[in-house]
Design an enzyme around this catalytic site. Structure first.
Site, PDB file in Angstrom:
ATOM      1  CB  ILE A  19      35.912  39.969  49.668  1.00 15.54           C
ATOM      2  CG1 ILE A  19      35.913  40.104  50.985  1.00 15.54           C
ATOM      3  CG2 ILE A  19      34.537  39.580  48.950  1.00 15.54           C
ATOM      4  CD1 ILE A  19      34.882  41.365  51.502  1.00 15.54           C
ATOM      5  CB  VAL A  61      37.996  47.087  36.324  1.00 18.07           C
ATOM      6  CG1 VAL A  61      38.093  45.733  35.586  1.00 18.07           C
ATOM      7  CG2 VAL A  61      38.240  46.962  37.759  1.00 18.07           C
ATOM      8  CE1 TYR A 151      34.553  51.729  50.079  1.00 20.46           C
ATOM      9  CE2 TYR A 151      33.569  52.025  52.240  1.00 20.46           C
ATOM     10  CZ  TYR A 151      33.982  51.003  51.095  1.00 20.46           C
ATOM     11  OH  TYR A 151      33.713  49.622  51.393  1.00 20.46           O
TER      12      TYR A 151
END
Length: 250
Positions: A19, A61, A151
């Site tokens: 994506i 990150v 999640y």
């Protein structure tokens, strides 16, 4: 449609495949100067080779200092940052009921802190450009679908971050929105693996649970991301857009 994105500088985290890479490609096609990000140097180089003219920054990150260095590098090269797409995430975790503190921390780091760290590091640059943030979330953060609990909780927290952060960011002229994809198929994805393991089971699930009866593509998410990043969406902030073929019921 002209999305008026020519010359904008866009950083897409987690964009060496899937994506994220599709979003980067779409933004490049709309005229953006694109900066890719990933943790694997070989995969990042391969992705950059697909987008002539794109810059890439190797950074994890999940680490605040790495995010600061990444933003500094983007500003050093381009002088500005207009669009930040936070795409890092993973649904892989332990089965429900087997969660433990270290797993909670790992999943939150990947699916929540990877975004909050990047936005924190980029806020001043985005305020200077009156830019915007797009967070890639998941329908698992909206409805109980049987996915791993850490999640789902991380993505629900991400949705809350977008809704509650919109006012503070808005006062700086910065928009923030999220996209919640459903089942997206690309090479190496969980659905690629499931199709190879048991195509019949996947097709049965799609017929039963998804209104359109099919899997989505990265392009389905990328086209929406480009619109939300553009001036055409100038009055949209604090919102979540679902791209799931009609799977959610609520």
């Amino acid at each position: 449609m002209n999305l008026e994105l020519g010359g904008k500088v866009a950083l897409v985290t987690g964009s060496s495949s899937g994506i994220g890479l599709a979003i980067a490609r779409q933004l490049a096609e709309e005229g953006c100067q694109v900066v890719l990000n990933g943790r694997d140097p070989e995969r990042l180089r391969a992705a950059q080779a697909q987008l002539p003219g794109a810059q890439s920054v190797l950074a994890d990150v999940r680490e605040p200092a790495a995010c600061q260095a990444m933003i500094a590098e983007v500003i050093a090269v381009h002088g500005r940052l207009d669009i930040l797409v936070c795409n890092v995430g993973s649904g892989a975790s332990v089965p429900p009921g087997q969660e433990h503190p270290s797993e909670w921390q790992r999943v939150l780091d990947i699916n929540l802190h990877s975004t909050t760290n990047a936005v924190w590091a980029a806020t001043d640059a985005l305020a200077a450009s009156k830019g915007n943030v797009i967070c890639i979330s998941s329908i698992c953060g909206i409805e109980a679908l049987g996915c791993p609990v850490p999640y789902a909780a991380a993505k629900a927290a991400l949705e809350s971050y977008v809704r509650n952060g919109a006012r503070a960011f808005g006062r700086q002229g910065v928009r923030i929105n999220s996209i919640a994809p459903g089942n997206i198929l690309f090479e190496g994805s969980v659905w690629d693996r499931k199709l190879k393991q048991d195509r019949g089971a996947v097709e049965s699930m799609l017929a039963r649970d998804v209104a359109l009866g099919c899997l989505g593509t990265p392009g389905d998410v990328a086209r929406l991301a480009a619109y939300l990043a553009s001036p055409l969406a100038a009055f949209i902030t604090g919102a979540t857009y679902v791209v799931d073929g009609g799977q959610l019921r609520s």
